[in-house]
Design a protein around this motif. Structure first.
Motif, short mmCIF file in Angstrom:
data_model
loop_
_atom_site.label_atom_id
_atom_site.label_comp_id
_atom_site.label_asym_id
_atom_site.label_seq_id
_atom_site.Cartn_x
_atom_site.Cartn_y
_atom_site.Cartn_z
N VAL A 51 -20.23 116.83 62.35
CA VAL A 51 -21.45 116.85 61.53
C VAL A 51 -21.44 118.01 60.52
O VAL A 51 -22.44 118.26 59.85
N LEU A 52 -20.30 118.70 60.42
CA LEU A 52 -20.20 119.86 59.54
C LEU A 52 -20.26 119.46 58.07
O LEU A 52 -19.54 118.56 57.63
N ASN A 53 -21.11 120.13 57.31
CA ASN A 53 -21.21 119.90 55.87
C ASN A 53 -20.49 121.02 55.14
O ASN A 53 -20.79 122.20 55.35
N ILE A 54 -19.55 120.65 54.30
CA ILE A 54 -18.77 121.64 53.55
C ILE A 54 -18.95 121.39 52.06
O ILE A 54 -18.50 120.37 51.54
N GLU A 55 -19.67 122.27 51.42
CA GLU A 55 -19.90 122.20 49.98
C GLU A 55 -20.42 120.83 49.56
O GLU A 55 -19.94 120.21 48.61
N GLY A 56 -21.41 120.34 50.32
CA GLY A 56 -22.07 119.09 49.93
C GLY A 56 -21.47 117.83 50.48
O GLY A 56 -22.00 116.74 50.27
N LYS A 57 -20.35 117.94 51.21
CA LYS A 57 -19.72 116.76 51.79
C LYS A 57 -19.46 116.99 53.27
O LYS A 57 -19.20 118.11 53.70
N LEU A 58 -19.54 115.90 54.04
CA LEU A 58 -19.20 116.01 55.45
C LEU A 58 -17.70 116.29 55.60
O LEU A 58 -16.90 115.82 54.80
N ALA A 59 -17.35 117.05 56.62
CA ALA A 59 -15.96 117.47 56.80
C ALA A 59 -14.99 116.30 56.82
O ALA A 59 -13.92 116.36 56.20
N GLU A 111 -16.72 120.98 72.44
CA GLU A 111 -18.00 121.07 71.74
C GLU A 111 -17.78 121.34 70.25
O GLU A 111 -18.56 120.88 69.40
N ALA A 112 -16.72 122.07 69.94
CA ALA A 112 -16.40 122.34 68.53
C ALA A 112 -16.11 121.04 67.77
O ALA A 112 -16.44 120.91 66.60
N LYS A 113 -15.49 120.08 68.44
CA LYS A 113 -15.22 118.79 67.81
C LYS A 113 -16.52 118.13 67.35
O LYS A 113 -16.60 117.56 66.25
N LYS A 114 -17.55 118.20 68.17
CA LYS A 114 -18.85 117.61 67.82
C LYS A 114 -19.45 118.32 66.61
O LYS A 114 -20.04 117.69 65.73
N LYS A 115 -19.28 119.64 66.56
CA LYS A 115 -19.82 120.39 65.43
C LYS A 115 -19.07 120.06 64.14
O LYS A 115 -19.66 119.99 63.06
N ILE A 116 -17.76 119.87 64.26
CA ILE A 116 -16.97 119.48 63.10
C ILE A 116 -17.40 118.11 62.59
O ILE A 116 -17.43 117.85 61.39
#
Length: 283
Positions: A173-181, A166-171
């Motif tokens: 769509v994760l936004n880090i400082e304005g950019k997707l991971a 499930e963590a993979k799915k969150k990664i």
């Protein structure tokens, strides 16, 4: 097109209908609807503003005392299909149904295929399937060794009450400082832990914050299990590989990491790194 609506025998699982359809199906439920009412209800149903009869050829349904649980049991086994998220209805009596098109790829599937991998209309599951990021399910020890090796070129985060898959799915769509991971990082190591706060604090104290400006936010004074994730920048991986025996990096990452850190891991640690830490886990 005409939509054929059929009640499945209780002994026949939905898997026989969708196991070979990839992700081109729709799973949902209707609360308080009887077997006799289903054909009429389905005929007027819309999915993403389209009448189901314009998208699908067949509807198969079953009565259920817990429609939310039963519908989500299907998506847990076969994925979300064309849905963006799991079924959110009340867990009451009604009907669970699956929509498929036996003649051709559905209009919804064709629309999905035309979207960018970072389009928010896609589910996290679909965005994960499309990402080029490589995922490694590993241990906290391996994450710490890697974080030390690449020092200020990593990003640490955590997800409470979430397993590695499930963590993979969150990664994705994760936004880090304005950019997707995945726009910033090429690789991600994930470790399941019994206490997210303790794990992230230990890693940060030992290896530093990396690219973060502040510590990872977790539930304070509360032991919550979950997953810790370490992301690498593409540039950092290249630089580390160039300065840490590039000719051996792909064959034996543990050797390269050891040279980068200027120490020799024990045979037991080397075995752990070789067999589990860098074992590729498919998305």
């Amino acid at each position: 097109m005409d939509l054929e609506c059929t009640k499945l025998p209780d002994s026949m699982p939905f898997r026989y209908l969708i196991q070979d359809r990839g992700h081109d199906f729709w799973v949902s439920s209707m609360a308080g609807v009887s077997e006799e009412e289903m054909p009429g209800k389905i005929a007027t149903l819309r999915v993403e503003d389209e009448l189901v009869s314009e998208v699908f050829t067949h509807c198969y349904f079953k009565t259920s005392n817990k429609i939310k649980s039963d519908a989500n049991a299907i998506t847990d086994e076969f994925g979300l299909g064309l849905r963006k998220k799991r079924v959110t209805s009340q867990d009451v009596a009604g009907c669970v149904f699956v929509l498929i098109n036996k003649n051709e790829e559905t209009l919804l599937s064709k629309r999905r295929a035309a979207l960018s991998p970072c389009d928010k209309k896609l589910s996290s599951e679909e965005r994960l399937r499309r990402t080029q990021m490589q995922f490694y399910v590993t241990s906290v020890d391996a994450i710490m060794i890697t974080a030390k090796a690449w020092k200020s070129s990593f990003w640490l985060t955590s997800f409470t009450e979430v397993g590695a898959e499930e963590a993979k799915k969150k990664i994705a769509v994760l936004n880090i400082e304005g950019k997707l991971a995945f726009e910033r990082f090429a690789k991600c190591m994930i470790a399941e832990v019994p206490d997210c706060q303790r794990a992230t604090e230990t890693i940060s104290k030992t290896c530093g914050l990396g690219l973060r400006k502040s510590a990872v936010r977790t539930f304070r004074n509360c032991e919550k299990k979950g997953s810790v994730a370490l992301l690498f920048s593409e540039q950092a991986c290249s630089e580390a590989a160039a300065s840490a025996a590039p000719e051996k990096l792909s064959a034996s990452p543990s050797d390269a990491v050891a040279k980068r850190l200027k120490f020799t891991p024990s045979p037991k640690l080397l075995e752990k790194l070789s067999n589990s830490s860098f074992a590729f886990s498919s998305r």
